[in-house]
Design an enzyme around this catalytic site. Structure first.
Site: not given
Ligand code: NAD
Length: 391
Positions: A168, A216, A248, A272, A276
């Site tokens: 980001y 990852k 994942d 993030d 959620d």
């Protein structure tokens, strides 16, 4: 009284600087409120009202100042984070934010100045590199979750999401001249990983002693640096069991068996998305508070966005914001009893059967479904009731 793990477990150990507070002392604090956009104004209004009530009943002096951020600030100043707002935040003892974002920016790349830039810049300017997101299930809300009750029981997860770096923030971020190629950049430095990893390990030491680091590393070089650094830090915390998990797999495991997690440490974008997802364990985005801390003033905010679909209708759930205030009282001001009082009031309102529409289920009767304002009033009434001096 429910012992609310999400408040008591990590706070003594993770904060760099703490001020010793005598409970009997009257405390004077300034809180900057950034309502932002959409439902932000509706929910922060109740966060501020709860703080005011706590100030009255525990005899603290909380002063509030409001400043603009997001679309609201763009409209007024053509800037999603005006200098006055930065100053008001830097001068405050704590910040309460609603949310930023407006649908006019969706699918409209010609609008270069965007609300989210204000929040990202604020996090960076204040060095808020640690975002704490407790995932705690109130017993009464198990039916609001999309998961089965047996999967949900005793879930208590504390996310440490890195907040001021990663994809980001990385540069370059650009589009080619023909607009057919786009670049975002994912960068982490060892220092950025190490400082949040230490906080997460310290928290895990005071909880169940399990830390999952999510990356990852099978694909991304930045994740390999993340993993190496977390492994190095782990040597200083031999009592904490460290597990590495690919993002994942983590997305799947969170739904399959959320109880396996205690502390989750992860980067900005993975955090993030996973938080959620974790909101559905709890049942609604409207229930999840967060605290963003660094080495200066901290920012407290619900994890949800500006929810334009429900803005202005008096139906937004204010409890995530009110629980963010509980986090503020504990983390920023070390007011444990006051924080517990807010948490208990929320818990009792839910026990009494009251719900906003997002957490209502088939067993909720019509007259138990409350609007934003009515839910805020219920919480305040309970705080007053439980703290009233018996005659
Ligand atoms: P959102 O969190 O605003 O809404 C997602 C869904 O959850 C919507 O259906 C909404 O009605 C519901 N919801 C959210 N908060 C609720 C509450 N308190 N009570 C009841 N229901 C609630 O996410 P989105 O729709 O993806 O984004 C909307 C805008 O918010 C976008 O502009 C986005 O960029 C912005 N956003 C801001 C933040 C922030 O300020 N920290 C975070 C996420 C999204």
């Amino acid at each position: 009284m429910v012992e609310h793990n999400f408040l008591h477990v990590f706070l003594n150990t993770i904060l760099a600087k703490r001020e010793y507070v005598n409970m009997k002392n009257k405390m004077k604090k300034t809180i900057t409120i950034l309502p932002g956009d959409g439902i932000g104004k509706e929910v922060t209004q109740w966060g501020a009202a709860v703080l005011q009530t706590i100030g009255q009943v525990f005899d603290h002096e909380f002063t509030f100042q409001e400043a603009a951020i997001g679309h609201h600030a763009i409209e007024q100043y053509n800037n999603p984070l005006p200098d006055e707002t930065i100053k008001a935040c830097q001068e405050a003892d704590a910040i309460l934010l609603g949310a930023v974002g407006h649908p006019i920016y969706d699918n409209n790349p010609s609008l270069k100045v965007r609300p989210e830039q204000g929040l990202l810049k604020l996090r960076k300017t204040l060095g808020l590199y640690t975002n704490l997101r407790p995932i705690y299930i109130f017993d009464e809300l198990q039916a609001a979750s999309s998961l089965k009750a047996e999967v949900l029981k005793d879930v208590d997860i504390l996310f440490f999401r890195e907040l001021t770096s990663g994809i980001y923030f990385g540069a370059p971020r650009e589009r080619s001249a023909d607009r057919e190629r786009a670049i975002d950049t994912l960068v982490y430095t060892k220092m950025e990983v190490e400082r949040i990893a230490r906080k997460a390990f310290k928290a895990a030491e005071t909880r169940r002693g399990i830390l999952h680091s999510i990356d990852k590393a099978n694909v991304l070089e930045s994740s390999r640096l993340w993993r190496e650094t977390v492994q190095e830090v782990s040597k200083d915390f031999p009592k904490v069991k460290l597990n590495h998990m690919y993002v994942d797999n983590a997305a799947m495991q969170l739904i399959r068996d959320p109880r396996q997690f205690d502390v989750i440490l992860t980067g900005n974008m993975f955090g993030d998305i996973l938080t959620d997802e974790a909101s559905q364990i709890v049942g609604s985005l409207g229930m999840l508070p967060s605290a963003s801390v660094g080495d200066q003033v901290g920012l407290y905010e619900p994890i949800h966005g500006s929810a334009p679909d429900i803005a202005g209708k008096n139906i937004a759930n204010p409890l995530a914001t009110i629980l963010s205030v509980a986090l503020m009282l504990d983390i920023a001001f070390d007011l444990k009893k006051e924080s517990q009082t807010v948490f208990d009031a929320v818990n009792t309102v839910l026990k009494n059967g009251f719900r906003t529409y997002d957490i209502a289920d088939a067993t909720t009767s019509e007259n138990q479904i409350l609007g934003t304002n009515e839910m805020g009033e219920q919480v305040i009434a309970l705080i007053k009731e439980t703290t009233a001096v018996p005659i």
